[in-house]
Design a protein around this motif. Structure first.
Motif, mmCIF file in Angstrom:
data_model
loop_
_atom_site.group_PDB
_atom_site.id
_atom_site.type_symbol
_atom_site.label_atom_id
_atom_site.label_comp_id
_atom_site.label_asym_id
_atom_site.label_seq_id
_atom_site.Cartn_x
_atom_site.Cartn_y
_atom_site.Cartn_z
ATOM 1 N N ALA A 193 0.820 -1.216 0.000
ATOM 2 C CA ALA A 193 0.000 0.000 0.000
ATOM 3 C C ALA A 193 0.855 1.267 0.000
ATOM 4 O O ALA A 193 0.523 2.242 -0.692
ATOM 5 N N ASP A 194 1.932 1.288 0.747
ATOM 6 C CA ASP A 194 2.784 2.475 0.780
ATOM 7 C C ASP A 194 3.383 2.753 -0.601
ATOM 8 O O ASP A 194 3.445 3.906 -1.050
ATOM 9 N N TYR A 195 3.839 1.700 -1.246
ATOM 10 C CA TYR A 195 4.398 1.814 -2.606
ATOM 11 C C TYR A 195 3.333 2.361 -3.555
ATOM 12 O O TYR A 195 3.558 3.343 -4.276
ATOM 13 N N LEU A 196 2.162 1.724 -3.557
ATOM 14 C CA LEU A 196 1.076 2.123 -4.454
ATOM 15 C C LEU A 196 0.664 3.583 -4.228
ATOM 16 O O LEU A 196 0.570 4.375 -5.181
ATOM 17 N N ILE A 197 0.413 3.948 -3.001
ATOM 18 C CA ILE A 197 -0.116 5.282 -2.695
ATOM 19 C C ILE A 197 0.905 6.367 -3.012
ATOM 20 O O ILE A 197 0.560 7.424 -3.555
ATOM 21 N N SER A 198 2.167 6.120 -2.724
ATOM 22 C CA SER A 198 3.199 7.117 -3.024
ATOM 23 C C SER A 198 3.325 7.336 -4.529
ATOM 24 O O SER A 198 3.514 8.471 -4.997
ATOM 25 N N GLU A 199 3.184 6.270 -5.315
ATOM 26 C CA GLU A 199 3.248 6.397 -6.769
ATOM 27 C C GLU A 199 2.005 7.091 -7.313
ATOM 28 O O GLU A 199 2.085 7.885 -8.265
ATOM 29 N N LEU A 200 0.851 6.827 -6.716
ATOM 30 C CA LEU A 200 -0.390 7.460 -7.140
ATOM 31 C C LEU A 200 -0.349 8.967 -6.874
ATOM 32 O O LEU A 200 -0.743 9.774 -7.721
ATOM 33 N N ILE A 201 0.155 9.355 -5.726
ATOM 34 C CA ILE A 201 0.267 10.779 -5.389
ATOM 35 C C ILE A 201 1.263 11.459 -6.328
ATOM 36 O O ILE A 201 1.039 12.591 -6.786
ATOM 37 N N ASP A 202 2.349 10.772 -6.640
ATOM 38 C CA ASP A 202 3.328 11.295 -7.588
ATOM 39 C C ASP A 202 2.687 11.508 -8.961
ATOM 40 O O ASP A 202 2.909 12.538 -9.619
ATOM 41 N N PHE A 203 1.888 10.558 -9.403
ATOM 42 C CA PHE A 203 1.177 10.682 -10.675
ATOM 43 C C PHE A 203 0.212 11.864 -10.650
ATOM 44 O O PHE A 203 0.106 12.624 -11.614
ATOM 45 N N ASP A 204 -0.492 12.028 -9.535
ATOM 46 C CA ASP A 204 -1.431 13.139 -9.405
ATOM 47 C C ASP A 204 -0.726 14.483 -9.548
ATOM 48 O O ASP A 204 -1.275 15.437 -10.103
ATOM 49 N N ASP A 205 0.510 14.572 -9.070
ATOM 50 C CA ASP A 205 1.286 15.798 -9.241
ATOM 51 C C ASP A 205 1.554 16.070 -10.725
ATOM 52 O O ASP A 205 1.499 17.222 -11.178
ATOM 53 N N ALA A 206 1.842 15.020 -11.484
ATOM 54 C CA ALA A 206 2.061 15.176 -12.927
ATOM 55 C C ALA A 206 0.776 15.603 -13.625
ATOM 56 O O ALA A 206 0.800 16.421 -14.552
ATOM 57 N N VAL A 207 -0.347 15.058 -13.176
ATOM 58 C CA VAL A 207 -1.649 15.487 -13.712
ATOM 59 C C VAL A 207 -1.824 16.987 -13.505
ATOM 60 O O VAL A 207 -2.278 17.707 -14.401
ATOM 61 N N GLY A 208 -1.447 17.465 -12.337
ATOM 62 C CA GLY A 208 -1.549 18.890 -12.047
ATOM 63 C C GLY A 208 -0.738 19.732 -13.006
ATOM 64 O O GLY A 208 -1.178 20.807 -13.456
ATOM 65 N N LYS A 209 0.460 19.264 -13.353
ATOM 66 C CA LYS A 209 1.311 20.003 -14.299
ATOM 67 C C LYS A 209 0.646 20.078 -15.666
ATOM 68 O O LYS A 209 0.667 21.139 -16.326
ATOM 69 N N ALA A 210 0.037 18.977 -16.108
ATOM 70 C CA ALA A 210 -0.664 18.975 -17.396
ATOM 71 C C ALA A 210 -1.870 19.914 -17.365
ATOM 72 O O ALA A 210 -2.119 20.658 -18.327
ATOM 73 N N LEU A 211 -2.617 19.886 -16.276
ATOM 74 C CA LEU A 211 -3.789 20.755 -16.164
ATOM 75 C C LEU A 211 -3.397 22.225 -16.102
ATOM 76 O O LEU A 211 -4.077 23.083 -16.690
ATOM 77 N N ASP A 212 -2.317 22.534 -15.414
ATOM 78 C CA ASP A 212 -1.856 23.927 -15.353
ATOM 79 C C ASP A 212 -1.570 24.458 -16.750
ATOM 80 O O ASP A 212 -1.952 25.586 -17.098
ATOM 81 N N PHE A 213 -0.891 23.643 -17.564
ATOM 82 C CA PHE A 213 -0.608 24.063 -18.935
ATOM 83 C C PHE A 213 -1.896 24.211 -19.740
ATOM 84 O O PHE A 213 -2.087 25.200 -20.466
ATOM 85 N N ALA A 214 -2.790 23.237 -19.613
ATOM 86 C CA ALA A 214 -4.029 23.253 -20.386
ATOM 87 C C ALA A 214 -4.892 24.464 -20.044
ATOM 88 O O ALA A 214 -5.523 25.063 -20.925
ATOM 89 N N GLU A 215 -4.931 24.826 -18.776
ATOM 90 C CA GLU A 215 -5.729 25.978 -18.361
ATOM 91 C C GLU A 215 -5.202 27.271 -18.975
ATOM 92 O O GLU A 215 -5.967 28.131 -19.410
ATOM 93 N N LYS A 216 -3.895 27.419 -19.036
ATOM 94 C CA LYS A 216 -3.299 28.623 -19.623
ATOM 95 C C LYS A 216 -3.402 28.613 -21.147
ATOM 96 O O LYS A 216 -3.636 29.646 -21.776
ATOM 97 N N ASP A 217 -3.226 27.431 -21.730
ATOM 98 C CA ASP A 217 -3.191 27.314 -23.191
ATOM 99 C C ASP A 217 -4.565 27.466 -23.828
ATOM 100 O O ASP A 217 -4.720 28.145 -24.840
#
Length: 370
Positions: free
Chosen positions: A262-286
């Motif tokens: 669970a620790d492995y899974l959740i840490s990777e999921l949170i890391d992925f969510d951060d990448a999603v945020g980067k994509a959304l930040d660009f999309a909102e501006k673009d």
């Protein structure tokens, strides 16, 4: 009075026609960022809401759907068949990369993008020749043909990539050094660390091979590689304001599920969510970028269960105020998988549909010709 009503209706129809034209025009994305959290079902997504210290980026989406994930021959898909469905719009057998159920090659999203003069990139926390990234540029009967898949990457039209897997390029059974082949194709290859945009902006193509095989775990010090690689890929592909397609995979959510860790899974999921945020930040501006977030399948039968506790007399009770992540399998499951979409055409991703529709919806919205 009749003349007035007639004129009013003409004006009303004209307004509706103009509004419709505007909507249609605005629903054509110039760029597409597809983010795939391998092995992530709804419980994995839910974990971000309980274990991430900040508000998950998943909460920023307004258009949400569900996909059915079975492969052509199996009720439960693997990553190869699942990613081929996304990349080529066909159902195929487990283990297949960029080929149909009859083993014939099918066009991949990156091949289609190149035909339409669209820049493209792939980012992963696995090796870059692993099943999900490979399905977007390669063709192989078996996902385990890593050296053949590496050769396909060299032959492909991809413009940016980042991940692990260097050993499949320079420590091969055939003795070839495919790093040299990539450089001959005008790639700037870095095997040490992600650079910054100013250092790579003048190159035609850029590739990062940063581990012998898969990248390290977040828990082992990978840091914010995935977020930085996503941001760098977006900047590089968009540097000349050209249209682009970028696939980003959070590969190791799946590996945490297989390990029932669970620790492995959740840490990777949170890391992925951060990448999603980067994509959304660009999309909102673009304003012209479609962001689609989904997964190929669920792994581990992961559940956010209530904690079982013991009373002093030895009997058990369920404590609904505390969560204990649990697993029901070490493999994949057949549960429906959520799809989140933002940007032009996002509403098209609502509803319940086959995983192949991710491909068909993207192609239809962008107008990219096969």
């Amino acid at each position: 009075m009749k003349i007035f009503l007639s004129l009013f209706l003409v004006v009303l129809v004209s307004c509706k026609t103009k509004n419709t034209e505007i909507i249609v025009k605005n629903e054509t994305p110039k760029n597409v960022i597809l983010l795939i959290a391998d092995g992530t079902g709804l419980s994995q997504v839910s974990a971000a809401f309980y274990f991430k210290e900040t508000t998950p980026n998943y909460e920023r989406f307004k258009h949400i759907g569900l996909i059915k994930t079975s492969s052509s021959r199996q009720d439960i898909t693997d990553s190869a068949a699942g990613a081929t469905a996304f990349a080529s719009g066909v159902k195929t057998y487990n283990g297949a990369i960029g080929v149909a159920n009859d083993s014939t090659e099918v066009s991949t999203m990156i091949e289609i993008a190149a035909q339409n003069k669209i820049k493209s990139g792939v980012v992963a926390t696995s090796s870059i020749v692993h099943a999900t990234p490979a399905s977007f540029y390669a063709h192989a009967f078996k996902r385990s043909y890593y050296e053949e898949i590496a050769a396909d990457l060299v032959a492909s039209e991809v413009d940016f990539f980042a991940g692990g897997g260097i050993k499949f390029f320079n420590k091969r059974a055939d003795g070839l050094d495919l790093i040299e082949n990539l450089e001959a194709k005008k790639f700037n290859i870095d095997t040490t660390a992600l650079g910054n945009f100013n250092n790579i902006k003048d190159y035609n193509k850029v590739g990062y091979l940063l581990a012998a095989d898969g990248m390290p775990k977040v828990l082992e010090g990978r840091g914010d590689y995935l977020t930085k690689a996503t941001d760098l890929g977006i900047q590089f592909l968009n540097k000349d304001k050209q249209n682009f397609f970028l696939m980003v995979e959070g590969s190791q959510v799946d590996w945490g599920g297989h390990d029932n860790d669970a620790d492995y899974l959740i840490s990777e999921l949170i890391d992925f969510d951060d990448a999603v945020g980067k994509a959304l930040d660009f999309a909102e501006k673009d304003g012209n970028t479609l962001v689609v977030v989904t997964a190929d399948h669920e792994t581990g039968g992961f559940t956010l269960a209530s904690t079982i506790k013991k009373r002093e007399n030895g009997t058990s009770y369920t404590d609904y105020s505390e969560i204990t992540p649990t697993f029901s399998t070490g493999g994949h499951s057949a549960t429906l998988i959520p799809v989140f979409a933002y940007g032009p055409g996002a509403a098209e991703f609502s509803g319940i549909y086959e995983n192949t529709e991710i491909f068909h919806k993207i192609v239809a919205l962008t107008g990219w010709r096969q």
